[in-house]
Every structure is written in C-alpha cells, then in structure tokens.
Design a protein around this motif. Structure first.
Motif, PDB file in Angstrom:
ATOM      1  N   TRP A 181       0.854  -1.182   0.000  1.00  0.00           N
ATOM      2  CA  TRP A 181       0.000   0.000   0.000  1.00  0.00           C
ATOM      3  C   TRP A 181       0.891   1.233   0.000  1.00  0.00           C
ATOM      4  O   TRP A 181       1.883   1.305   0.730  1.00  0.00           O
ATOM      5  CB  TRP A 181      -0.922  -0.001   1.213  1.00  0.00           C
ATOM      6  N   PHE A 203      -6.961   4.597  -5.232  1.00  0.00           N
ATOM      7  CA  PHE A 203      -8.214   5.104  -4.693  1.00  0.00           C
ATOM      8  C   PHE A 203      -8.043   6.607  -4.433  1.00  0.00           C
ATOM      9  O   PHE A 203      -7.025   7.045  -3.907  1.00  0.00           O
ATOM     10  CB  PHE A 203      -8.571   4.412  -3.379  1.00  0.00           C
ATOM     11  N   SER A 212     -15.856   6.860  -0.183  1.00  0.00           N
ATOM     12  CA  SER A 212     -14.557   7.011  -0.832  1.00  0.00           C
ATOM     13  C   SER A 212     -13.504   7.426   0.187  1.00  0.00           C
ATOM     14  O   SER A 212     -13.811   7.735   1.346  1.00  0.00           O
ATOM     15  CB  SER A 212     -14.628   8.047  -1.961  1.00  0.00           C
ATOM     16  N   LEU A 213     -12.253   7.449  -0.242  1.00  0.00           N
ATOM     17  CA  LEU A 213     -11.118   7.830   0.593  1.00  0.00           C
ATOM     18  C   LEU A 213     -11.256   9.272   1.069  1.00  0.00           C
ATOM     19  O   LEU A 213     -11.751  10.124   0.329  1.00  0.00           O
ATOM     20  CB  LEU A 213      -9.830   7.662  -0.216  1.00  0.00           C
ATOM     21  N   GLY A 228      -8.607  -4.754   7.927  1.00  0.00           N
ATOM     22  CA  GLY A 228      -8.913  -3.392   7.511  1.00  0.00           C
ATOM     23  C   GLY A 228      -7.641  -2.583   7.280  1.00  0.00           C
ATOM     24  O   GLY A 228      -6.645  -2.760   7.992  1.00  0.00           O
ATOM     25  N   TRP A 230      -6.130   1.090   7.379  1.00  0.00           N
ATOM     26  CA  TRP A 230      -6.356   2.437   7.898  1.00  0.00           C
ATOM     27  C   TRP A 230      -5.451   3.416   7.176  1.00  0.00           C
ATOM     28  O   TRP A 230      -4.269   3.148   6.978  1.00  0.00           O
ATOM     29  CB  TRP A 230      -6.095   2.481   9.395  1.00  0.00           C
ATOM     30  N   SER A 239      -9.625   7.239   7.353  1.00  0.00           N
ATOM     31  CA  SER A 239     -10.431   6.340   6.528  1.00  0.00           C
ATOM     32  C   SER A 239     -10.007   4.923   6.855  1.00  0.00           C
ATOM     33  O   SER A 239      -8.845   4.671   7.182  1.00  0.00           O
ATOM     34  CB  SER A 239     -10.200   6.573   5.030  1.00  0.00           C
ATOM     35  N   TYR A 241     -10.379   1.069   4.991  1.00  0.00           N
ATOM     36  CA  TYR A 241     -10.805   0.358   3.792  1.00  0.00           C
ATOM     37  C   TYR A 241     -10.979  -1.112   4.135  1.00  0.00           C
ATOM     38  O   TYR A 241     -10.091  -1.730   4.742  1.00  0.00           O
ATOM     39  CB  TYR A 241      -9.761   0.516   2.688  1.00  0.00           C
ATOM     40  N   HIS A 242     -12.122  -1.662   3.755  1.00  0.00           N
ATOM     41  CA  HIS A 242     -12.412  -3.079   3.976  1.00  0.00           C
ATOM     42  C   HIS A 242     -12.296  -3.800   2.630  1.00  0.00           C
ATOM     43  O   HIS A 242     -13.203  -3.710   1.798  1.00  0.00           O
ATOM     44  CB  HIS A 242     -13.804  -3.258   4.570  1.00  0.00           C
ATOM     45  N   PRO A 243     -11.184  -4.507   2.375  1.00  0.00           N
ATOM     46  CA  PRO A 243     -10.983  -5.153   1.068  1.00  0.00           C
ATOM     47  C   PRO A 243     -12.116  -6.083   0.667  1.00  0.00           C
ATOM     48  O   PRO A 243     -12.453  -6.177  -0.518  1.00  0.00           O
ATOM     49  CB  PRO A 243      -9.665  -5.912   1.256  1.00  0.00           C
ATOM     50  N   LYS A 247     -14.857  -0.911  -0.161  1.00  0.00           N
ATOM     51  CA  LYS A 247     -15.252   0.466   0.082  1.00  0.00           C
ATOM     52  C   LYS A 247     -14.628   0.968   1.374  1.00  0.00           C
ATOM     53  O   LYS A 247     -14.161   0.191   2.210  1.00  0.00           O
ATOM     54  CB  LYS A 247     -16.776   0.601   0.153  1.00  0.00           C
ATOM     55  N   PHE A 248     -14.625   2.269   1.526  1.00  0.00           N
ATOM     56  CA  PHE A 248     -14.069   2.927   2.698  1.00  0.00           C
ATOM     57  C   PHE A 248     -15.181   3.292   3.670  1.00  0.00           C
ATOM     58  O   PHE A 248     -16.354   3.441   3.293  1.00  0.00           O
ATOM     59  CB  PHE A 248     -13.333   4.211   2.295  1.00  0.00           C
TER      60      PHE A 248
END
Length: 298
Positions: A181, A203, A212-213, A228, A230, A239, A241-243, A247-248
């Motif tokens: 990331w 993103f 969104s981010l 998750g 962060w 934010s 994000y849950h892969p 979505k965020f």
C-alpha cells in the motif's frame, strides 16, 4: 505492554498501557532531536529514532535510559527507518537514502537509488522475501534491489490506468507478501507484486461518495487484525478500507491530523495526531480516549 511515541518537540515518550504511566525521554544536543519523525526497534532490540536533527539511539536501562545522538556524515532530518534481513538499517530523509551497518557503524549514501539518491525520502519498506527496498520520495516511488544496487522508478503514465499515481510518496505499508500500500499526493495506491512488474490500483477522494477515501495526502497507513486498511489523510482525517467490501468507511471524526498508527494486543487502535495528541479507538470505534499527559503533537 508499552507503546513508544515520537512527539513533535517533546522527544520520545513511553506509555505503559496497564498503568497509564508516561515516561518522557528528551534528546538534548544537538537542537532538533526532540522533533521525532520515525521510531524503529531493530532485530537486536535497539530502539532508534529519526529526528529533525538526525539519528538517535536509546542507550542505558531504567532511570538511566536516554536517547543519544548517532553521528552520520550526512546531517539533516531522518524521516524513515527500515531494516533488511541481515540487520542493516536503511535511513531516509533530507540527504536521500543511507545504508547503516549498526555492528561496524559504517554508513554510506546510496546514489544508485535513481533520483531518490539525492531526493528527500519520506518512507521506506523492505521486502525481505525479495531482497528489495521500496522508497517513497518527493519524486515518486522507487524499488531498489539491495544486492545489485539497481533501481526502478514507477512513474505515473496517464495512458496506463494500472500505473502508479502521480505525486510524492509519503507512506508505505504491506499487509500481505504480494501486496504493498502506497500513500501519496495522488491518494492511496495498492501494488500487486505477483508479476515481474507491479500493477497499481489507486483510490481517490470523491466528494459525492461518502464511501470514498478521505481527502488529502495519505501520510500514515496500518493494517488492523481484521484486515482493515487504515489511512490517515493530511486534511481529510481517517479512513478505513475493507478489502472484502471494496469500500471505505469514516470512523469517529477527529479535529487532529492523523500522522501515525499503532495496534495494541487487544486490537485497540492508537492514532498519533497533530492537534489532539494521542487517541485510542477500540475495535468497534465506540471509545475514544485522549492522553492529555502528552502535551505535544505525536
């Protein structure tokens, strides 16, 4: 259990979680050592601090413990620290990229890191499985082969959607062996490293999409125990994000700027901020605790 905290102007602090006791370690000379960018505990158990005045190392034990200056030929801020499988430390900062052997004390600049050799380095991550150092710099993202010294610059190409986002790279984090990331001016990118050439997906913030981010440069990253991701954005806040859901989500808002993360053994998320000090969010984001004893930004 303890959490070590780098502060902006107050040196390094150690928080004992069972008791809540905070112990401060100030740097002394040269000036600037109390402004801390990075902390790293190496494979030998030594704690290092990257500061505005250069590199520091914790020496001594108990009440006699203190951070002392570790002289380097290239002076200036050290903003990031990484370690390879041999115990070599890689340092990033104003002087570019530096390789340090803690056993011998020998340090050398690494001009072979392409433009990053004389560029301000913001973030580092070492891929031990591949023997590669990822470098996040003001001029973008680089990958350095530690054995050969060969480097690759992953530049943005508007004609290739799978290319790296444009802008300076400010944070790096890996949550899986083949996934990296990357936080940057251009948003949050994720690199799939399974092929010979990484494929990137980026993103960005969409003001019309609450999933969104968050807006702004992504300066901090962390993977929690549930998977998750962060992200702390310099202007937009937190934010996650849950892969699995693609979505965020925006957790409880904070007026501070989230610049660092840490997890404790219970899954609690600690957020170092500019403006609100140290915050703690539990696994359900239901609790927030401000450590008022930390008078400095962290």
């Amino acid at each position: 259990e303890q959490i070590w905290i780098g502060t902006w102007g107050g040196g390094v602090a150690r928080l004992d979680l069972p008791t809540g006791q905070i112990t401060a370690f100030t740097a002394g000379e040269p000036a600037g050592g109390d402004f801390v960018y990075a902390l790293h505990r190496d494979s030998r158990g030594v704690l290092w601090a990257g500061t505005r005045a250069g590199l520091r190392r914790l020496e001594g034990t108990g009440a006699a413990a203190r951070f002392v200056d570790y002289p380097l030929a290239a002076r200036g801020p050290i903003t990031s620290i990484a370690e390879d499988g041999r115990g070599t430390l890689w340092l990033g900062g104003e002087a570019g990229l530096i390789r340090l052997d803690p056993e011998s004390g020998q340090a050398a600049g690494v001009p072979s890191a392409g433009a990053a050799g004389d560029d301000f380095v913001n973030a580092l991550w070492f891929d031990r499985a591949r023997g590669q150092l990822w470098v996040g710099a003001r001029s973008g993202l680089y990958r350095l082969d530690a054995a050969s010294g060969q480097s690759v610059h992953f530049a943005h190409d508007s004609a290739r959607p799978e290319s790296m986002a444009a802008g300076q790279v400010t944070s790096l984090m890996s949550d899986q062996p083949d996934r990296l990331w990357i936080g940057s001016d251009g948003g949050l990118s994720v690199a799939d490293m399974r092929g010979a050439t990484p494929a990137f997906r980026t993103f960005t913030h969409n003001p019309d999409d609450p999933a969104s981010l968050a807006a702004g440069t992504v300066v901090s990253l962390l993977a929690d125990y549930s998977g998750g991701i962060w992200a702390g954005a310099w202007t937009g806040g937190l934010s996650v994000y849950h892969p699995a859901r693609f979505k965020f989500a925006a957790p409880q808002p904070t007026s501070g700027l989230p610049v660092s993360f840490a997890l404790d053994a219970d899954g609690g998320l600690w957020v170092g901020t500019f403006g609100e000090g140290l915050l703690r969010l539990d696994g359900h984001l239901a609790e927030r605790e401000r450590r008022r004893a930390l008078a400095r930004d962290v």
